[in-house]
Design a protein around this motif. Structure first.
Motif, mmCIF file in Angstrom:
data_model
loop_
_atom_site.group_PDB
_atom_site.id
_atom_site.type_symbol
_atom_site.label_atom_id
_atom_site.label_comp_id
_atom_site.label_asym_id
_atom_site.label_seq_id
_atom_site.Cartn_x
_atom_site.Cartn_y
_atom_site.Cartn_z
ATOM 1 N N ARG A 1 2.631 -54.633 127.053
ATOM 2 C CA ARG A 1 1.633 -55.644 127.402
ATOM 3 C C ARG A 1 0.239 -55.065 127.200
ATOM 4 O O ARG A 1 -0.072 -53.984 127.705
ATOM 5 C CB ARG A 1 1.799 -56.096 128.854
ATOM 6 N N LEU A 2 -0.588 -55.797 126.491
ATOM 7 C CA LEU A 2 -1.917 -55.287 126.176
ATOM 8 C C LEU A 2 -2.881 -55.363 127.359
ATOM 9 O O LEU A 2 -4.015 -54.882 127.260
ATOM 10 C CB LEU A 2 -2.497 -56.029 124.972
ATOM 11 N N ASP A 3 -2.428 -55.954 128.487
ATOM 12 C CA ASP A 3 -3.254 -55.896 129.692
ATOM 13 C C ASP A 3 -2.920 -54.670 130.546
ATOM 14 O O ASP A 3 -3.487 -54.482 131.616
ATOM 15 C CB ASP A 3 -3.134 -57.184 130.515
ATOM 16 N N SER A 4 -1.989 -53.830 130.056
ATOM 17 C CA SER A 4 -1.720 -52.531 130.681
ATOM 18 C C SER A 4 -2.434 -51.469 129.867
ATOM 19 O O SER A 4 -2.210 -51.356 128.665
ATOM 20 C CB SER A 4 -0.213 -52.237 130.709
ATOM 21 N N SER A 5 -3.270 -50.696 130.488
ATOM 22 C CA SER A 5 -4.098 -49.742 129.749
ATOM 23 C C SER A 5 -3.542 -48.326 129.846
ATOM 24 O O SER A 5 -2.542 -48.054 130.512
ATOM 25 C CB SER A 5 -5.525 -49.776 130.290
#
Length: 450
Positions: free
Chosen positions: A210-214
Protein backbone atom coordinates in the motif's frame (compact mmCIF):
# COMPACT_ATOMS: atom_id res chain seq x y z
CA UNK A 1 16.80 -28.55 -23.40
CA UNK A 2 15.62 -27.49 -19.97
CA UNK A 3 11.99 -28.10 -19.02
CA UNK A 4 9.87 -27.23 -15.99
CA UNK A 5 8.14 -30.04 -14.11
CA UNK A 6 4.51 -29.13 -13.44
CA UNK A 7 4.33 -31.83 -10.78
CA UNK A 8 6.84 -33.88 -8.84
CA UNK A 9 9.35 -35.88 -10.91
CA UNK A 10 9.60 -39.67 -10.38
CA UNK A 11 10.36 -40.96 -6.90
CA UNK A 12 14.04 -41.11 -6.08
CA UNK A 13 14.89 -38.11 -8.26
CA UNK A 14 17.69 -35.98 -6.86
CA UNK A 15 16.41 -32.41 -6.45
CA UNK A 16 18.55 -29.47 -5.45
CA UNK A 17 16.88 -26.61 -3.62
CA UNK A 18 18.12 -23.18 -2.60
CA UNK A 19 17.55 -23.46 1.15
CA UNK A 20 17.21 -20.33 3.27
CA UNK A 21 16.07 -22.07 6.44
CA UNK A 22 12.81 -20.14 6.53
CA UNK A 23 9.34 -21.63 6.92
CA UNK A 24 8.66 -22.08 3.20
CA UNK A 25 11.91 -23.89 2.34
CA UNK A 26 11.73 -26.05 5.48
CA UNK A 27 8.25 -27.09 4.47
CA UNK A 28 9.33 -27.71 0.85
CA UNK A 29 12.23 -29.95 1.93
CA UNK A 30 10.08 -31.94 4.36
CA UNK A 31 7.24 -32.37 1.84
CA UNK A 32 9.46 -33.34 -1.10
CA UNK A 33 11.36 -35.81 1.08
CA UNK A 34 8.04 -37.28 2.23
CA UNK A 35 7.06 -37.72 -1.43
CA UNK A 36 10.16 -39.79 -2.08
CA UNK A 37 12.54 -37.20 -3.52
CA UNK A 38 16.28 -37.22 -2.72
CA UNK A 39 16.56 -33.60 -1.64
CA UNK A 40 19.92 -31.82 -1.73
CA UNK A 41 19.84 -28.48 0.06
CA UNK A 42 22.20 -25.63 -0.85
CA UNK A 43 22.51 -22.56 1.35
CA UNK A 44 24.35 -19.50 0.03
CA UNK A 45 26.55 -17.61 2.47
CA UNK A 46 25.96 -14.05 1.30
CA UNK A 47 27.03 -12.46 4.60
CA UNK A 48 23.32 -11.70 4.86
CA UNK A 49 22.78 -9.25 7.73
CA UNK A 50 19.55 -10.95 8.82
CA UNK A 51 21.36 -14.19 9.72
CA UNK A 52 23.67 -14.52 12.73
CA UNK A 53 25.56 -17.47 11.18
CA UNK A 54 24.63 -18.95 7.77
CA UNK A 55 26.62 -22.10 8.65
CA UNK A 56 23.84 -23.01 11.11
CA UNK A 57 21.31 -23.35 8.27
CA UNK A 58 22.36 -26.53 6.35
CA UNK A 59 21.91 -28.87 9.38
CA UNK A 60 18.29 -27.70 9.55
CA UNK A 61 17.71 -29.07 6.04
CA UNK A 62 19.07 -32.46 7.14
CA UNK A 63 16.67 -32.46 10.11
CA UNK A 64 13.81 -31.90 7.65
CA UNK A 65 14.71 -34.84 5.42
CA UNK A 66 17.41 -33.65 3.01
CA UNK A 67 19.93 -36.34 2.07
CA UNK A 68 22.69 -33.74 1.71
CA UNK A 69 23.11 -30.10 2.70
CA UNK A 70 25.91 -27.72 1.76
CA UNK A 71 26.92 -24.15 2.53
CA UNK A 72 28.13 -22.36 -0.61
CA UNK A 73 30.46 -19.42 0.10
CA UNK A 74 29.36 -16.48 -2.08
CA UNK A 75 30.70 -13.59 0.00
CA UNK A 76 33.69 -12.55 -2.13
CA UNK A 77 31.70 -13.07 -5.33
CA UNK A 78 28.92 -10.83 -4.05
CA UNK A 79 31.32 -7.97 -3.38
CA UNK A 80 33.11 -8.51 -6.70
CA UNK A 81 29.85 -8.24 -8.66
CA UNK A 82 28.66 -5.32 -6.54
CA UNK A 83 31.81 -3.33 -7.30
CA UNK A 84 31.47 -4.20 -11.00
CA UNK A 85 27.92 -2.83 -10.91
CA UNK A 86 29.22 0.42 -9.37
CA UNK A 87 31.94 0.68 -12.03
CA UNK A 88 29.25 0.33 -14.72
CA UNK A 89 26.56 2.44 -13.05
CA UNK A 90 24.28 -0.57 -13.60
CA UNK A 91 21.32 0.96 -11.79
CA UNK A 92 18.18 1.75 -13.78
CA UNK A 93 15.75 2.51 -10.96
CA UNK A 94 15.74 6.00 -9.51
CA UNK A 95 13.15 8.11 -7.72
CA UNK A 96 13.80 11.71 -6.76
CA UNK A 97 17.50 11.18 -7.33
CA UNK A 98 17.70 8.17 -4.99
CA UNK A 99 18.90 4.99 -6.67
CA UNK A 100 18.10 1.34 -6.13
CA UNK A 101 21.44 -0.44 -6.35
CA UNK A 102 20.06 -3.73 -7.77
CA UNK A 103 21.24 -5.62 -4.71
CA UNK A 104 18.71 -8.45 -4.98
CA UNK A 105 19.32 -9.01 -8.73
CA UNK A 106 23.06 -9.14 -8.01
CA UNK A 107 22.39 -11.64 -5.24
CA UNK A 108 20.39 -13.88 -7.58
CA UNK A 109 23.13 -13.74 -10.24
CA UNK A 110 25.73 -14.91 -7.73
CA UNK A 111 23.52 -17.36 -5.82
CA UNK A 112 21.89 -18.96 -8.87
CA UNK A 113 25.14 -19.66 -10.66
CA UNK A 114 27.04 -20.77 -7.54
CA UNK A 115 24.35 -23.20 -6.37
CA UNK A 116 23.86 -24.81 -9.76
CA UNK A 117 27.63 -25.21 -10.13
CA UNK A 118 27.64 -26.99 -6.76
CA UNK A 119 24.71 -29.14 -7.87
CA UNK A 120 26.52 -30.03 -11.09
CA UNK A 121 29.50 -31.22 -9.00
CA UNK A 122 27.08 -33.43 -7.01
CA UNK A 123 25.42 -34.84 -10.14
CA UNK A 124 22.11 -33.12 -9.32
CA UNK A 125 20.26 -31.77 -12.35
CA UNK A 126 16.84 -30.75 -11.01
CA UNK A 127 16.70 -27.35 -9.36
CA UNK A 128 14.11 -25.67 -7.16
CA UNK A 129 13.76 -22.60 -4.98
CA UNK A 130 11.09 -20.74 -3.04
CA UNK A 131 10.21 -18.09 -5.63
CA UNK A 132 6.59 -17.62 -6.70
CA UNK A 133 5.08 -17.10 -10.13
CA UNK A 134 4.37 -13.40 -9.50
CA UNK A 135 7.91 -12.17 -8.97
CA UNK A 136 11.22 -11.54 -10.72
CA UNK A 137 13.25 -14.24 -8.98
CA UNK A 138 11.55 -17.13 -10.74
CA UNK A 139 12.95 -15.81 -14.03
CA UNK A 140 16.36 -14.94 -12.61
CA UNK A 141 16.96 -18.37 -11.05
CA UNK A 142 15.68 -20.08 -14.17
CA UNK A 143 17.97 -18.18 -16.53
CA UNK A 144 21.09 -18.47 -14.37
CA UNK A 145 20.44 -22.13 -13.69
CA UNK A 146 20.17 -23.29 -17.30
CA UNK A 147 23.06 -20.99 -18.29
CA UNK A 148 25.34 -22.97 -15.96
CA UNK A 149 23.83 -26.41 -16.61
CA UNK A 150 22.07 -26.96 -19.96
CA UNK A 151 20.85 -30.36 -18.70
CA UNK A 152 19.04 -28.70 -15.81
CA UNK A 153 15.38 -29.44 -15.19
CA UNK A 154 13.30 -27.22 -12.94
CA UNK A 155 10.91 -28.17 -10.17
CA UNK A 156 9.57 -25.32 -8.08
CA UNK A 157 7.13 -26.25 -5.30
CA UNK A 158 5.23 -23.00 -5.72
CA UNK A 159 4.49 -23.90 -9.36
CA UNK A 160 3.08 -27.32 -8.39
CA UNK A 161 -0.67 -27.09 -7.77
CA UNK A 162 -0.49 -30.07 -5.37
CA UNK A 163 1.96 -28.18 -3.14
CA UNK A 164 0.05 -24.90 -3.42
CA UNK A 165 -3.22 -26.64 -2.51
CA UNK A 166 -1.66 -28.36 0.49
CA UNK A 167 0.10 -25.24 1.78
CA UNK A 168 -1.88 -22.14 1.06
CA UNK A 169 -0.10 -19.99 3.60
CA UNK A 170 2.15 -19.75 6.64
CA UNK A 171 -0.48 -21.17 8.98
CA UNK A 172 -0.84 -24.39 6.93
CA UNK A 173 2.92 -24.77 6.57
CA UNK A 174 3.49 -24.32 10.29
CA UNK A 175 0.77 -26.86 11.13
CA UNK A 176 2.29 -29.38 8.68
CA UNK A 177 5.70 -29.14 10.35
CA UNK A 178 4.06 -29.53 13.77
CA UNK A 179 2.42 -32.77 12.58
CA UNK A 180 5.79 -33.98 11.33
CA UNK A 181 7.31 -33.11 14.73
CA UNK A 182 9.47 -30.50 13.03
CA UNK A 183 8.23 -27.46 14.89
CA UNK A 184 9.02 -24.05 13.46
CA UNK A 185 8.83 -21.18 15.88
CA UNK A 186 7.77 -18.17 13.90
CA UNK A 187 9.38 -14.97 15.03
CA UNK A 188 7.53 -11.73 15.44
CA UNK A 189 5.32 -11.31 12.39
CA UNK A 190 6.45 -8.23 10.50
CA UNK A 191 4.30 -5.95 8.38
CA UNK A 192 6.53 -6.76 5.38
CA UNK A 193 8.99 -9.41 4.14
CA UNK A 194 12.77 -9.00 3.94
CA UNK A 195 15.47 -10.46 1.71
CA UNK A 196 19.10 -9.49 2.30
CA UNK A 197 22.71 -10.02 1.31
CA UNK A 198 25.97 -8.19 2.01
CA UNK A 199 25.17 -5.60 -0.68
CA UNK A 200 21.77 -4.60 0.63
CA UNK A 201 18.35 -5.45 2.00
CA UNK A 202 14.97 -5.50 0.26
CA UNK A 203 11.73 -4.95 2.20
CA UNK A 204 8.46 -5.52 0.35
CA UNK A 205 4.99 -7.13 0.34
CA UNK A 206 2.22 -7.08 2.96
CA UNK A 207 1.72 -3.54 4.29
CA UNK A 208 4.35 -2.13 1.93
CA UNK A 209 2.14 -2.99 -1.03
CA UNK A 210 0.00 0.00 0.00
CA UNK A 211 1.44 3.33 -1.04
CA UNK A 212 0.02 4.98 2.09
CA UNK A 213 2.50 2.90 4.12
CA UNK A 214 5.86 4.64 4.16
CA UNK A 215 9.45 3.73 4.91
CA UNK A 216 8.65 4.62 8.53
CA UNK A 217 7.16 1.17 9.17
CA UNK A 218 10.49 -0.50 8.31
CA UNK A 219 13.05 -1.41 10.94
CA UNK A 220 16.39 -1.17 9.11
CA UNK A 221 18.77 -4.11 9.46
CA UNK A 222 21.87 -2.48 7.92
CA UNK A 223 21.81 0.91 9.59
CA UNK A 224 19.84 3.44 11.61
CA UNK A 225 16.27 4.66 11.08
CA UNK A 226 17.45 8.12 10.07
CA UNK A 227 13.89 9.54 9.99
CA UNK A 228 13.41 9.06 13.72
CA UNK A 229 14.20 12.30 15.59
CA UNK A 230 15.33 10.41 18.67
CA UNK A 231 18.07 8.62 16.66
CA UNK A 232 21.34 10.46 17.20
CA UNK A 233 23.54 10.73 14.08
CA UNK A 234 26.81 12.64 14.40
CA UNK A 235 28.42 14.20 11.29
CA UNK A 236 31.47 12.29 10.11
CA UNK A 237 34.19 12.97 7.56
CA UNK A 238 35.14 10.03 5.36
CA UNK A 239 37.87 9.64 2.73
CA UNK A 240 37.33 7.10 -0.06
CA UNK A 241 40.29 6.12 -2.23
CA UNK A 242 40.07 4.34 -5.60
CA UNK A 243 42.84 2.87 -7.71
CA UNK A 244 42.21 1.86 -11.32
CA UNK A 245 38.49 1.70 -10.65
CA UNK A 246 38.75 -0.38 -7.45
CA UNK A 247 38.03 0.92 -3.92
CA UNK A 248 41.19 0.34 -1.90
CA UNK A 249 41.07 2.59 1.19
CA UNK A 250 38.60 4.05 3.66
CA UNK A 251 39.99 6.86 5.82
CA UNK A 252 43.51 5.88 4.77
CA UNK A 253 43.09 2.27 5.91
CA UNK A 254 43.66 -0.64 3.55
CA UNK A 255 41.90 -3.96 4.01
CA UNK A 256 42.88 -7.61 3.44
CA UNK A 257 40.24 -8.02 0.73
CA UNK A 258 37.51 -6.10 -1.11
CA UNK A 259 35.04 -8.03 1.04
CA UNK A 260 36.53 -6.65 4.27
CA UNK A 261 36.54 -3.13 2.81
CA UNK A 262 32.90 -3.49 1.85
CA UNK A 263 31.91 -4.58 5.34
CA UNK A 264 33.49 -1.40 6.69
CA UNK A 265 31.69 0.68 4.02
CA UNK A 266 28.44 -0.89 5.22
CA UNK A 267 29.23 0.02 8.82
CA UNK A 268 30.10 3.62 7.93
CA UNK A 269 27.11 4.19 5.67
CA UNK A 270 24.82 2.31 8.02
CA UNK A 271 25.44 4.53 11.02
CA UNK A 272 24.15 7.46 8.94
CA UNK A 273 21.20 5.66 7.33
CA UNK A 274 22.82 6.26 3.93
CA UNK A 275 21.41 4.54 0.84
CA UNK A 276 17.79 3.88 1.81
CA UNK A 277 15.20 4.40 -0.92
CA UNK A 278 11.52 3.88 -1.69
CA UNK A 279 10.97 2.66 -5.25
CA UNK A 280 8.05 1.77 -7.50
CA UNK A 281 9.40 -0.56 -10.15
CA UNK A 282 8.34 -2.57 -13.17
CA UNK A 283 8.77 -6.28 -12.65
CA UNK A 284 9.82 -8.48 -15.55
CA UNK A 285 6.16 -9.39 -16.16
CA UNK A 286 5.34 -5.70 -16.84
CA UNK A 287 3.43 -5.13 -13.62
CA UNK A 288 4.47 -2.63 -10.97
CA UNK A 289 5.62 -3.43 -7.45
CA UNK A 290 7.04 -1.39 -4.58
CA UNK A 291 10.02 -1.91 -2.31
CA UNK A 292 12.02 -0.21 0.42
CA UNK A 293 15.74 -0.74 -0.01
CA UNK A 294 18.88 -0.47 2.10
CA UNK A 295 22.39 -0.37 0.64
CA UNK A 296 24.72 1.72 2.81
CA UNK A 297 28.03 0.42 1.44
CA UNK A 298 26.91 0.53 -2.19
CA UNK A 299 25.67 4.10 -1.74
CA UNK A 300 28.90 5.24 -0.10
CA UNK A 301 31.18 3.73 -2.74
CA UNK A 302 28.92 4.89 -5.58
CA UNK A 303 29.04 8.45 -4.23
CA UNK A 304 32.84 8.52 -4.33
CA UNK A 305 33.12 6.77 -7.68
CA UNK A 306 30.76 9.09 -9.54
CA UNK A 307 32.42 12.16 -8.04
CA UNK A 308 35.75 11.01 -9.46
CA UNK A 309 34.12 10.10 -12.78
CA UNK A 310 32.77 13.63 -13.18
CA UNK A 311 36.26 15.10 -12.65
CA UNK A 312 38.16 12.61 -14.81
CA UNK A 313 36.08 11.80 -17.90
CA UNK A 314 34.74 14.05 -20.65
CA UNK A 315 31.03 14.71 -21.20
CA UNK A 316 30.56 12.27 -24.08
CA UNK A 317 32.08 9.43 -22.03
CA UNK A 318 29.89 10.32 -19.05
CA UNK A 319 26.82 10.36 -21.29
CA UNK A 320 27.61 6.82 -22.45
CA UNK A 321 28.32 5.74 -18.86
CA UNK A 322 24.86 6.88 -17.74
CA UNK A 323 23.03 5.63 -20.83
CA UNK A 324 24.72 2.25 -21.13
CA UNK A 325 24.76 1.79 -17.36
CA UNK A 326 21.02 2.27 -17.15
CA UNK A 327 20.50 -0.27 -19.93
CA UNK A 328 22.84 -2.72 -18.19
CA UNK A 329 20.94 -2.19 -14.94
CA UNK A 330 17.70 -3.30 -16.55
CA UNK A 331 19.39 -6.38 -18.03
CA UNK A 332 20.71 -7.20 -14.55
CA UNK A 333 17.21 -6.74 -13.12
CA UNK A 334 15.84 -9.19 -15.71
CA UNK A 335 18.34 -11.93 -14.80
CA UNK A 336 20.64 -11.32 -17.79
CA UNK A 337 23.82 -10.20 -16.00
CA UNK A 338 25.89 -12.87 -17.78
CA UNK A 339 24.16 -12.67 -21.18
CA UNK A 340 26.25 -11.52 -24.19
CA UNK A 341 24.52 -8.13 -24.50
CA UNK A 342 25.18 -7.43 -20.80
CA UNK A 343 28.77 -8.62 -20.96
CA UNK A 344 29.37 -6.38 -23.98
CA UNK A 345 28.16 -3.31 -22.05
CA UNK A 346 29.98 -4.37 -18.90
CA UNK A 347 33.24 -4.91 -20.79
CA UNK A 348 33.06 -1.45 -22.38
CA UNK A 349 32.36 0.29 -19.07
CA UNK A 350 34.88 -1.60 -16.97
CA UNK A 351 37.63 -1.40 -19.62
CA UNK A 352 37.22 2.17 -20.86
CA UNK A 353 35.71 4.03 -17.89
CA UNK A 354 36.84 2.39 -14.65
CA UNK A 355 40.65 2.03 -15.10
CA UNK A 356 41.17 5.81 -15.22
CA UNK A 357 39.48 6.25 -11.84
CA UNK A 358 42.33 6.74 -9.38
CA UNK A 359 41.88 9.31 -6.66
CA UNK A 360 40.43 10.24 -3.28
CA UNK A 361 37.15 11.89 -2.36
CA UNK A 362 36.51 13.34 1.08
CA UNK A 363 32.88 13.70 2.14
CA UNK A 364 30.98 14.71 5.24
CA UNK A 365 28.13 12.31 5.98
CA UNK A 366 25.27 13.55 8.08
CA UNK A 367 21.78 11.99 8.31
CA UNK A 368 20.35 9.75 5.61
CA UNK A 369 21.39 10.96 2.17
CA UNK A 370 22.46 14.36 3.48
CA UNK A 371 26.15 14.73 2.62
CA UNK A 372 28.69 17.22 1.29
CA UNK A 373 31.78 16.66 -0.85
CA UNK A 374 34.72 18.33 0.89
CA UNK A 375 37.56 17.63 -1.52
CA UNK A 376 38.37 15.71 -4.70
CA UNK A 377 41.86 14.63 -5.76
CA UNK A 378 42.74 12.42 -8.71
CA UNK A 379 45.82 11.18 -10.52
CA UNK A 380 44.41 12.63 -13.76
CA UNK A 381 41.48 15.03 -14.19
CA UNK A 382 39.85 16.61 -17.23
CA UNK A 383 38.79 19.26 -14.75
CA UNK A 384 41.37 22.07 -14.47
CA UNK A 385 40.38 25.40 -12.90
CA UNK A 386 42.67 27.48 -15.13
CA UNK A 387 40.76 26.42 -18.27
CA UNK A 388 37.69 28.44 -17.32
CA UNK A 389 38.98 30.67 -14.55
CA UNK A 390 37.21 34.01 -14.20
CA UNK A 391 40.58 35.46 -13.16
CA UNK A 392 43.39 36.57 -15.47
CA UNK A 393 45.65 33.66 -16.48
CA UNK A 394 49.02 33.86 -18.21
CA UNK A 395 48.25 31.47 -21.04
CA UNK A 396 44.47 31.25 -21.58
CA UNK A 397 43.03 28.19 -23.29
CA UNK A 398 41.11 30.43 -25.73
CA UNK A 399 40.45 34.13 -26.31
CA UNK A 400 37.31 36.28 -26.87
CA UNK A 401 38.15 36.32 -30.58
CA UNK A 402 38.20 32.51 -30.61
CA UNK A 403 34.75 32.42 -29.01
CA UNK A 404 33.34 34.90 -31.57
CA UNK A 405 34.41 32.60 -34.39
CA UNK A 406 32.99 29.54 -32.62
CA UNK A 407 29.62 31.26 -32.15
CA UNK A 408 29.41 32.49 -35.75
CA UNK A 409 30.07 28.97 -37.02
CA UNK A 410 26.74 28.00 -35.47
CA UNK A 411 24.89 30.30 -37.87
CA UNK A 412 24.75 27.43 -40.35
CA UNK A 413 23.01 24.93 -38.05
CA UNK A 414 20.63 27.48 -36.53
CA UNK A 415 19.63 28.76 -39.97
CA UNK A 416 19.11 25.22 -41.30
CA UNK A 417 17.00 24.36 -38.26
CA UNK A 418 14.82 27.46 -38.71
CA UNK A 419 14.15 26.59 -42.37
CA UNK A 420 13.37 22.98 -41.46
CA UNK A 421 10.91 24.02 -38.74
CA UNK A 422 9.06 26.30 -41.17
CA UNK A 423 8.92 23.46 -43.73
CA UNK A 424 7.66 21.05 -41.05
CA UNK A 425 4.81 23.41 -40.05
CA UNK A 426 3.75 23.71 -43.68
CA UNK A 427 3.81 19.92 -44.11
CA UNK A 428 1.69 19.39 -40.97
CA UNK A 429 -0.93 21.87 -42.25
CA UNK A 430 -1.18 19.91 -45.49
CA UNK A 431 -1.67 16.65 -43.52
CA UNK A 432 -4.76 18.15 -41.88
CA UNK A 433 -6.73 17.91 -45.12
CA UNK A 434 -5.77 14.28 -45.77
CA UNK A 435 -8.16 11.34 -45.22
CA UNK A 436 -7.55 9.68 -41.87
CA UNK A 437 -8.29 6.20 -40.55
CA UNK A 438 -10.29 5.44 -37.44
CA UNK A 439 -9.31 7.51 -34.39
CA UNK A 440 -8.15 6.07 -31.10
CA UNK A 441 -11.57 6.48 -29.49
CA UNK A 442 -13.27 4.41 -32.20
CA UNK A 443 -10.45 1.85 -32.14
CA UNK A 444 -10.85 1.24 -28.41
CA UNK A 445 -14.63 1.52 -28.43
CA UNK A 446 -14.58 4.35 -25.90
CA UNK A 447 -16.24 7.14 -27.85
CA UNK A 448 -16.14 9.18 -31.01
CA UNK A 449 -13.12 9.56 -33.22
CA UNK A 450 -10.78 12.32 -32.21
Amino acid sequence: MSRIYKSLPPKGTAIGIAFSGGLDTRCAVAWMSEQGMAVHAYTADLAQPDEANPADIPPIALQHGAVKARLVDCREAMVREGIAAIQCGAFHLSSGGKKYFNTTPLGRAVTGTAIVRAMREDGVHVFGDGSTHKGNDIQRFYRYGILVDPQLKIYKPWLDQAFVTAFGGRKEMSEYLERRELPYKMGKEKAYSTDANVLGATHEAKDLERLDSSMRIVEPIMGVAHWKPEVQVAPEEIELTWEQGQPVELNGKRFPSPYELFLEANRIGGRHGLGMSDQIENRVIDAKSRGIYEAPGMALLHLGYERLLSAIHNENTLDLYFTLGRRLGRLLYEGKWFDPEALMLRDALTRWVAPAVTGTVKVELRRGDDWTVLSTRAEYMSYAPEKLSMERVADPAFTPEDRIGALELQNLSVGDNRDLLLHHLDAVRKLGAATRGPGLGALLGSGEDE
